[in-house]
Design an enzyme around this catalytic site. Structure first.
Site, PDB file in Angstrom:
ATOM      1  CD  GLU A 188      -2.973   0.830  -0.158  1.00 44.11           C
ATOM      2  OE1 GLU A 188      -3.423  -0.433  -0.495  1.00 44.11           O
ATOM      3  OE2 GLU A 188      -3.239   1.816  -0.700  1.00 44.11           O
TER       4      GLU A 188
HETATM    5  C1  FAD Z   1       2.744  -9.828   0.935  1.00 47.96           C
HETATM    6  C2  FAD Z   1       2.566  -8.960  -0.137  1.00 47.96           C
HETATM    7  C3  FAD Z   1       0.949  -8.615  -0.638  1.00 47.96           C
HETATM    8  C4  FAD Z   1       0.884  -7.555  -1.529  1.00 47.96           C
HETATM    9  N1  FAD Z   1      -0.391  -7.181  -2.084  1.00 47.96           N
HETATM   10  C5  FAD Z   1      -0.554  -6.560  -3.134  1.00 47.96           C
HETATM   11  C6  FAD Z   1      -1.773  -6.529  -3.751  1.00 47.96           C
HETATM   12  O1  FAD Z   1      -2.930  -6.932  -3.170  1.00 47.96           O
HETATM   13  N2  FAD Z   1      -2.090  -5.643  -4.909  1.00 47.96           N
HETATM   14  C7  FAD Z   1      -0.891  -5.150  -5.411  1.00 47.96           C
HETATM   15  O2  FAD Z   1      -0.960  -4.317  -6.509  1.00 47.96           O
HETATM   16  N3  FAD Z   1       0.317  -5.188  -4.821  1.00 47.96           N
HETATM   17  C8  FAD Z   1       0.415  -6.002  -3.843  1.00 47.96           C
HETATM   18  N4  FAD Z   1       1.990  -5.823  -3.079  1.00 47.96           N
HETATM   19  C9  FAD Z   1       2.929  -5.414  -3.885  1.00 47.96           C
HETATM   20  C10 FAD Z   1       3.230  -4.059  -2.852  1.00 47.96           C
HETATM   21  O3  FAD Z   1       2.584  -3.104  -3.114  1.00 47.96           O
HETATM   22  C11 FAD Z   1       4.718  -3.857  -3.449  1.00 47.96           C
HETATM   23  O4  FAD Z   1       5.810  -4.730  -2.759  1.00 47.96           O
HETATM   24  C12 FAD Z   1       5.065  -2.516  -2.852  1.00 47.96           C
HETATM   25  O5  FAD Z   1       4.608  -1.196  -3.763  1.00 47.96           O
HETATM   26  C13 FAD Z   1       6.733  -2.016  -3.068  1.00 47.96           C
HETATM   27  O6  FAD Z   1       7.023  -2.372  -4.552  1.00 47.96           O
HETATM   28  P1  FAD Z   1       8.313  -3.184  -4.773  1.00 47.96           P
HETATM   29  O7  FAD Z   1       8.103  -4.563  -3.984  1.00 47.96           O
HETATM   30  O8  FAD Z   1       8.363  -3.553  -6.328  1.00 47.96           O
HETATM   31  O9  FAD Z   1       9.635  -2.466  -4.210  1.00 47.96           O
HETATM   32  P2  FAD Z   1      10.294  -1.301  -5.117  1.00 47.96           P
HETATM   33  O10 FAD Z   1       9.394  -0.474  -5.578  1.00 47.96           O
HETATM   34  O11 FAD Z   1      11.265  -2.269  -5.838  1.00 47.96           O
HETATM   35  O12 FAD Z   1      11.020  -1.001  -3.889  1.00 47.96           O
HETATM   36  C14 FAD Z   1      12.178  -1.259  -3.113  1.00 47.96           C
HETATM   37  C15 FAD Z   1      12.802  -0.150  -2.125  1.00 47.96           C
HETATM   38  O13 FAD Z   1      13.022   0.904  -2.969  1.00 47.96           O
HETATM   39  C16 FAD Z   1      12.404   2.239  -2.424  1.00 47.96           C
HETATM   40  N5  FAD Z   1      12.060   2.896  -3.632  1.00 47.96           N
HETATM   41  C17 FAD Z   1      11.193   2.440  -4.691  1.00 47.96           C
HETATM   42  N6  FAD Z   1      11.102   3.515  -5.485  1.00 47.96           N
HETATM   43  C18 FAD Z   1      11.624   4.708  -4.740  1.00 47.96           C
HETATM   44  C19 FAD Z   1      11.651   6.015  -5.295  1.00 47.96           C
HETATM   45  N7  FAD Z   1      11.305   6.470  -6.454  1.00 47.96           N
HETATM   46  N8  FAD Z   1      12.319   6.755  -4.327  1.00 47.96           N
HETATM   47  C20 FAD Z   1      12.958   6.360  -3.231  1.00 47.96           C
HETATM   48  N9  FAD Z   1      12.932   5.155  -2.873  1.00 47.96           N
HETATM   49  C21 FAD Z   1      12.162   4.343  -3.617  1.00 47.96           C
HETATM   50  C22 FAD Z   1      11.032   1.615  -1.576  1.00 47.96           C
HETATM   51  O14 FAD Z   1      10.762   2.552  -0.669  1.00 47.96           O
HETATM   52  C23 FAD Z   1      11.787   0.363  -0.884  1.00 47.96           C
HETATM   53  O15 FAD Z   1      12.244   0.578   0.144  1.00 47.96           O
HETATM   54  C24 FAD Z   1       1.786  -7.072  -2.007  1.00 47.96           C
HETATM   55  C25 FAD Z   1       3.230  -7.206  -1.731  1.00 47.96           C
HETATM   56  C26 FAD Z   1       3.619  -8.316  -0.775  1.00 47.96           C
HETATM   57  C27 FAD Z   1       5.013  -8.290  -0.262  1.00 47.96           C
END
Ligand code: FAD
Ligand code: FAD
Lengths: 616, 250
Positions: free
Chosen positions: A451
Site C-alpha cells: 500500500e
Molecule cells: C505480501 C504482499 C502482498 C501484496 N499485495 C498486493 C496487492 O494486493 N496488490 C498489489 O497491487 N500489490 C501488492 N503487493 C505489492 C506491494 O504493493 C509492493 O511490494 C510495494 O508497492 C513495493 O513495491 P516493490 O516490492 O516492487 O518494491 P520497490 O518499488 O522495488 O522498492 C524497493 C525499495 O526501494 C524504495 N523505492 C522505490 N522507489 C523509490 C523512489 N522512487 N524513491 C525512493 N525510494 C524508492 C522503496 O521504498 C523500497 O524500500 C504486495 C506485496 C507483498 C509482499
C-alpha cells in the site's frame, strides 16, 4: 478441534471504548443525520459479537493457518482448514458491511467504530482479514466510480461474500513505480476491453472462500499517454458472470504461482496472468479512460488507514500476550532484595526494565489507536458535514489527507517494533513457535511495504500533504497543537510533558522550514533524504499530542468520580502514565531527528557507491 | 405457536468478580453484563423451533433493573420478536417465579423455555417453581427437544446423573435448557439493527398484584479460598505421596 487451534488473541475492550468515546467523543456522531440510524448501544452489541467471533472462530485458526498456509494445485488455490467456515460466518454476521453505505445495502456505521471492529478482527487473524478487507476496498471503488450497470452487476456479490475482491496494481517491474505498468487493455465495444498482462503480489488473488473473484485492475489502454496519466481502472472477474448473475467459465485469469512468505502465510499472494491463453474481458470502471490513478488516489485514504490499523492491531494482541506472560513468568528476585540470595523469585512484571518495555508497548498502542481513531473520526465528520457545513468538512478532509501517510507509516513501523519488544519480554520463549509473538512479528513486517512503502508515504507527506489547501491543512494541524500546548502547559498532571511537546513542536517547525527550503532550492536529493525522518518526527508529535489529551481526560475521570472501583481508578492512572511515559521516553526522538534534518548532512547522498562496500 | 423465553442479566463469565466491602454481594462497578449463557441457549432453541415451524412468535422476558434492556436487545438481535421488561428491585427466585406466572397468564404461550440456572447465583429453581405454580408439565436440564403433534406435545432428553432420560408430555409446558441443547447463534449486524425497531414493553412488577418480598435473605457472600501456590516435587514417588497424603485424590 486439534491442539494446534489455540486462540492466542487478546483484546482490551475497555481501552478501545476509552479512546473511541471518552477521549475522541465519537458518540456525538449519532446525533447527526448521517449516522442517526445507529446508536452507541448498537455499536457496543456489534463489538461484543465481533469479539465472540474473534475468540471462537478467527483466533483459533490464526496459528494453524500460518503453519498450513495456502496451496496451489492444478490452478486452484486452497486456503487453510477452517477458513471457508469462518468466511461464511463472517458474512452471516454482516460485519464487512458495517460502514458500507445504506444505498449500497450496508449499515453505514462510523469509520471510527469500524476501526475498532477491525482492530479485533485483524488482531485475531490478520491474514484472514486480508480477504474481506480487499473485497471491501474493491467494492468501494465500484460503488464510487462504477456506472449503474457496474454496480448492479457486482456490488451485491461483493457485499454478501459470494465474490471476493482484489487490487491488481503491482507488476514485476512496477512496484513503487505504478506508472511503469505494462498490462494492456484493448477496446472491444461499450465498456468492454480485452485485458492482457501479468500482475504479481496480488493479495487474495485467488482462493476458495468465494465463488468468484472480482479484480480491480490497473492497465493501459492502447495509445494512452505514458506514466500515471495513461492508466485506467478495470473490473475483471475471474470467472465470466452470466446474465443471471451466476458465475460461468474462467475468464482467462490464471494463477501462475503463490509466493512463499515471511508472514501472513494464510493470505494467498498470487502471480496472476490475464489473457494468456485466450480472451480475458474486463470492464472499464466508470465511463472514463486514463483516470485510474485519480480513482485509486481517492480511495487511498481508507486503504492506508486500514494498513495502519493492521500494524496497530497485531501489536495490540502481541502486547497483551506479553503482559500476561510477564505476570506469569517468575525469574530473578526483586532488586530491593539484592543482598539476599534466598529472596523469593518474582514475576518478571516486577522488574523495572520489564515494566519499561511493557509501558513502551502500551503507550505506543494507545497512541496508534488514538491517531488511527482520530483519522477515522475526521472521515466520519466529513460524511456528516459534507452538505451542511462545507468549511468544516474541508477542515476535516484536510486532516484526513494530512494524517493518512502518518497513520499508515507510523502504525506499521511502530507496530512491528512493538512485536519485537513483545518477544524481548518473553525472552527465549518468545522466539519459539509455542508462543504467538514470533508469528505476530513475522506477520507485521509487510505493513511498511505494501500500500505504498513507508518512504512513499513520507514523500506523499512532504511533497503533497504539507502543502494541502495551500498550507491550510498544516496550519490547522499546528493550530490545534499550539492551542493544546498553551492551554495545558501549567497543568498539574501533565504540564511538564506538555511543555516538552511544545518544544518538540517548535523544533519540528524549524525542520519543516528546512525541508521547504530544500524544496524551493530544488535540492530534491536532500528533500527526499530528510522526508522519512521528518515524517517520523511529525508522527511522534502528533501521537504525543493525542496521548497527552487522553491523559487529561483520564486524569479528570480519575479525580472527579469518587464512586469508581479500584480497577477503574487504575485504568485511568494507566492512561495518564502512558502519556507521560511517551512524552519523556519516546517522543524526544523528535529532537535527534530534527537535528539531523537541520544539519544538512549529505553523507548518505555523497558516499560513493563503492563506499558502502567495494565488493558487493 | 407462541414461545416465552427468559433472559437474566448476569456478569460476564470472563470478568473477575470481587465481593463488595460489606460482604453482602459483589462489586458491580466496572462489570460487563451479558445474557445468562443458559438463557441464550433457551433463546436459540426457541428460534430454531420458530424457523422449523415457519410461523411462531418468540417473546423474551427479563426481570430486574432497567439495565436489563441491554440483554433483551441481545435476544431481539438474535431474532426474538418482542420483549417484556419487568422492573423489580433485586427479586429472589420465588418472586421471579411469581412474576413469570403473571406474565404467562397475560401471554398464554404454548411453551416456556428457560435456562436451567443462572450463572450468577446458580439457584436452579425458577423453572421448577414456575411449572408448579402454573400446574404445567416440566422438563429440566434438557439436551434434546422435539415437538410432535403439530406442536401439541414434546419429547425431551434430559441429562441426569450417569445417563439420559427421555420424557414425553403435552404442551403447554416449562422446559429448562442444559449446555448441550444447542450452540447459540451470533446476533448479526442486520439482527442488531432490526432489534431497535422491535417492541419492548415495560411492566412495573408492583402493578402485577403479587407478593414481591424476598423469602431468602443473603447473609454473607465470600470469595472462594485463594488457590495455594503450586510446588515442584523432586520425584514421581514424592508426587504420588503428595497426591495420596495431602491432596487425597488417589
Ligand atoms: C505480501 C504482499 C502482498 C501484496 N499485495 C498486493 C496487492 O494486493 N496488490 C498489489 O497491487 N500489490 C501488492 N503487493 C505489492 C506491494 O504493493 C509492493 O511490494 C510495494 O508497492 C513495493 O513495491 P516493490 O516490492 O516492487 O518494491 P520497490 O518499488 O522495488 O522498492 C524497493 C525499495 O526501494 C524504495 N523505492 C522505490 N522507489 C523509490 C523512489 N522512487 N524513491 C525512493 N525510494 C524508492 C522503496 O521504498 C523500497 O524500500 C504486495 C506485496 C507483498 C509482499
Ligand atoms: C534459539 C535459542 C538458542 C539458545 N541456545 C542456548 C544455549 O546454547 N545454551 C544455553 O544455555 N541457553 C540457550 N538459550 C537460552 C537463552 O540463553 C535464554 O533464553 C536467555 O538467557 C533468556 O532467558 P529466558 O528465556 O529464560 O528469559 P527470562 O530470563 O525469563 O527473561 C524474560 C524477560 O525478563 C527479563 N528479566 C529476567 N530477569 C530479570 C531481572 N532480574 N531483572 C530485569 N529483567 C529481567 C529479561 O530481560 C527478558 O526480557 C537459547 C535460547 C534460544 C531461544
Amino acid at each position: 478441534m486439534s491442539d494446534a487451534n489455540i486462540n492466542f488473541f487478546k483484546a482490551d475492550l475497555r481501552s478501545m471504548e476509552f479512546t473511541l468515546y471518552e477521549h475522541l467523543g465519537a458518540q456525538e456522531l449519532f446525533e447527526h443525520e448521517y449516522y442517526e440510524h445507529m446508536s452507541r448501544e448498537d455499536c457496543d452489541q456489534v463489538m461484543q459479537q465481533t469479539l465472540r467471533l474473534c475468540n471462537e472462530v478467527l483466533g483459533p485458526i490464526n496459528s494453524s493457518g500460518d503453519r498450513q498456509g495456502c496451496t496451489l494445485k492444478d490452478g486452484v488455490v486452497t486456503t487453510p482448514d477452517g477458513y471457508k467456515e469462518a468466511w461464511k460466518q463472517l458474512w452471516e454476521l454482516g460485519l464487512p458491511n458495517f460502514s458500507v453505505s445504506l444505498e449500497a445495502g450496508g449499515f453505514q456505521g462510523p469509520m471510527a467504530v469500524l476501526g475498532m471492529l477491525s482492530e479485533l478482527q485483524m488482531g485475531a487473524n490478520i491474514s484472514f482479514t486480508m480477504y474481506s478487507g480487499l473485497t471491501y476496498g474493491a467494492m468501494e471503488l465500484i460503488e464510487h466510480f462504477g456506472t449503474d450497470d457496474d454496480k448492479a452487476r457486482f456490488i451485491e456479490g461483493m457485499t454478501s461474500g459470494r465474490y471476493g475482491g482484489t487490487m491488481c496494481l503491482s507488476e514485476p517491474h512496477a512496484g513503487s513505480d505504478v506508472g511503469a505498468i505494462t498490462t494492456t487493455a484493448t477496446h472491444i465495444d461499450g465498456n468492454s476491453y480485452l485485458i492482457k498482462g501479468s500482475k504479481c503480489w496480488i493479495s487474495g488473488g485467488d482462493h476458495d472462500l468465494a465463488e468468484n473473484i472480482i479484480h480491480l485492475l490497473l492497465a493501459r489502454v492502447e495509445g494512452a499517454p505514458e506514466g500515471t496519466q495513461g492508466i485506467s481502472l478495470f473490473i475483471v472477474p475471474r470467472d465470466v458472470i452470466n446474465e443471471d448473475g451466476s458465475s460461468g467459465e474462467n475468464n482467462n485469469v490464471i494463477t501462475a504461482s503463490l509466493e512463499h512468505k515471511l508472514g501472513i502465510n494464510s493470505s494467498a499472494t498470487a502471480v496472476l496472468n490475464f489473457g494468456d491463453d485466450g480472451d480475458c474481458v474486463g470492464y472499464l470502471c466508470g465511463s472514463e479512460e486514463n483516470v485510474g490513478m485519480k480513482q485509486m488516489f481517492k480511495m487511498m485514504n481508507g486503504a492506508r488507514l486500514s494498513v495502519g490499523l493492521q500494524g496497530h492491531s497485531v501489536a495490540a494482541t502481541a502486547y497483551l500476550n506479553a503482559l500476561a506472560y510477564a505476570r506469569d513468568r517468575k525469574q530473578g528476585a526483586s532488586v530491593k532484595a539484592f543482598k539476599d540470595p534466598n529472596a523469593p523469585r518474582v514475576s518478571i512484571i516486577e522488574h523495572s526494565d520489564v515494566r519499561r518495555m511493557l509501558l513502551e508497548m502500551k503507550s505506543k498502542i494507545d497512541g496508534m489507536r488514538a491517531i488511527a481513531g482520530k483519522m477515522a473520526l475526521h472521515l466520519d465528520w466529513v460524511n456528516v458535514l459534507r452538505d451542511k457545513d462545507p468549511d468544516q468538512a474541508a477542515y476535516h478532509q484536510g486532516q484526513v489527507d494530512l494524517l493518512t501517510p502518518i497513520v499508515k507509516a507510523y502504525c506499521s513501523d511502530q507496530g512491528f517494533r512493538v512485536c519485537e519488544t513483545a518477544i524481548q519480554v518473553y525472552g527465549g520463549a518468545g522466539y519459539v513457535k509455542d508462543n504467538p509473538v514470533e508469528q505476530y512479528l513475522r506477520d507485521s513486517k509487510i505493513f511498511s511495504i505494501y500500500e505504498g512503502t513507508n518512504h512513499i508515504q513520507a514523500l506523499d507527506l512532504v511533497v503533497r500533504k504539507l502543502r494541502g489547501r495551500k498550507g491550510q491543512d498544516l496550519a490547522d494541524f499546528s493550530g490545534d497543537l499550539t492551542d493544546f500546548v498553551e492551554a495545558n502547559s501549567q497543568d498539574p498532571a501533565i504540564g511538564a510533558e506538555t511543555q516538552l511537546l511544545g518544544e518538540a513542536s517548535e523544533r519540528l517547525q524549524t525542520a519543516g522550514a528546512a525541508i521547504v527550503g530544500y524544496m524551493m532550492e530544488g535540492k530534491l536529493d536532500q528533500l527526499t533524504l530528510y522526508a522519512t525522518p521528518f515524517m517520523q518526527a511529525m508522527s511522534h508529535v502528533a501521537v504525543c499530542h493525542l496521548l497527552l489529551e487522553a491523559a487529561l481526560v483520564a486524569e479528570g475521570a480519575r479525580t472527579q468520580d469518587f464512586d469508581q472501583s479500584q480497577e477503574e481508578f487504575d485504568f485511568y492512572a494507566g492512561k495518564v502514565m502512558s502519556g507521560k511515559f511517551y512524552a519523556n521516553f519516546i517522543m524526544p526522538e523528535v529532537f535527534s531527528l530534527c537535528r539531523a534534518i537541520c544539519s544538512a548532512d549529505r553523507s548518505a547522498i555523497d558516499i560513493p557507491d563503492n563506499g558502502f562496500c567495494t565488493q558487493w | 405457536m407462541k414461545i416465552l423465553v427468559t433472559a437474566k442479566r448476569v456478569p460476564d463469565p470472563e470478568t473477575t468478580i470481587k465481593v463488595n466491602a460489606d460482604g453482602t454481594g459483589i462489586e458491580e462497578a466496572g462489570i460487563k453484563w451479558v445474557v445468562n449463557p443458559f438463557d441464550e441457549i433457551a433463546i436459540e432453541e426457541a428460534l430454531r423451533i420458530k424457523e422449523a415451524q415457519g410461523e411462531a412468535e418468540v417473546v423474551i422476558v427479563s426481570v430486574g433493573s432497567a439495565d436489563c434492556q441491554e440483554q433483551l436487545r441481545t435476544g431481539l438481535a438474535m431474532g426474538a420478536d418482542r420483549a417484556i421488561l419487568v422492573s423489580a428491585d433485586n427479586p429472589d427466585p420465588t418472586a421471579v417465579s411469581r412474576i413469570l406466572e403473571k406474565i404467562v397468564e397475560q401471554e398464554s404461550p404454548d411453551l416456556v423455555i428457560m435456562g436451567k440456572q443462572a450463572i450468577d447465583d446458580d439457584s436452579n429453581e425458577v423453572g421448577q417453581m414456575l411449572a408448579q405454580r402454573l400446574g404445567w408439565p416440566q422438563a429440566t436440564f434438557i439436551s434434546e427437544l422435539e415437538l410432535a403433534g403439530g406442536g401439541g406435545s414434546a419429547t425431551c432428553v434430559r441429562e441426569i446423573d450417569g445417563g439420559l432420560e427421555t420424557l414425553s408430555f403435552p404442551l403447554p409446558a416449562v422446559i429448562t435448557a442444559d449446555l448441550r441443547l444447542n450452540e447459540p447463534r451470533y446476533a448479526s449486524l442486520p439482527g442488531i439493527m432490526k432489534a431497535r425497531k422491535k417492541p419492548m414493553e415495560e411492566i412495573d412488577a408492583s402493578s402485577l398484584g403479587i407478593e414481591l418480598g424476598r423469602s431468602v435473605t443473603i447473609v454473607s457472600v465470600q470469595p472462594p479460598p485463594e488457590r495455594a501456590a503450586g510446588r515442584v516435587v523432586e520425584s514421581v514417588d514424592e508426587l504420588i505421596a503428595a497426591l495420596q497424603g495431602e491432596a487425597k485424590v488417589l
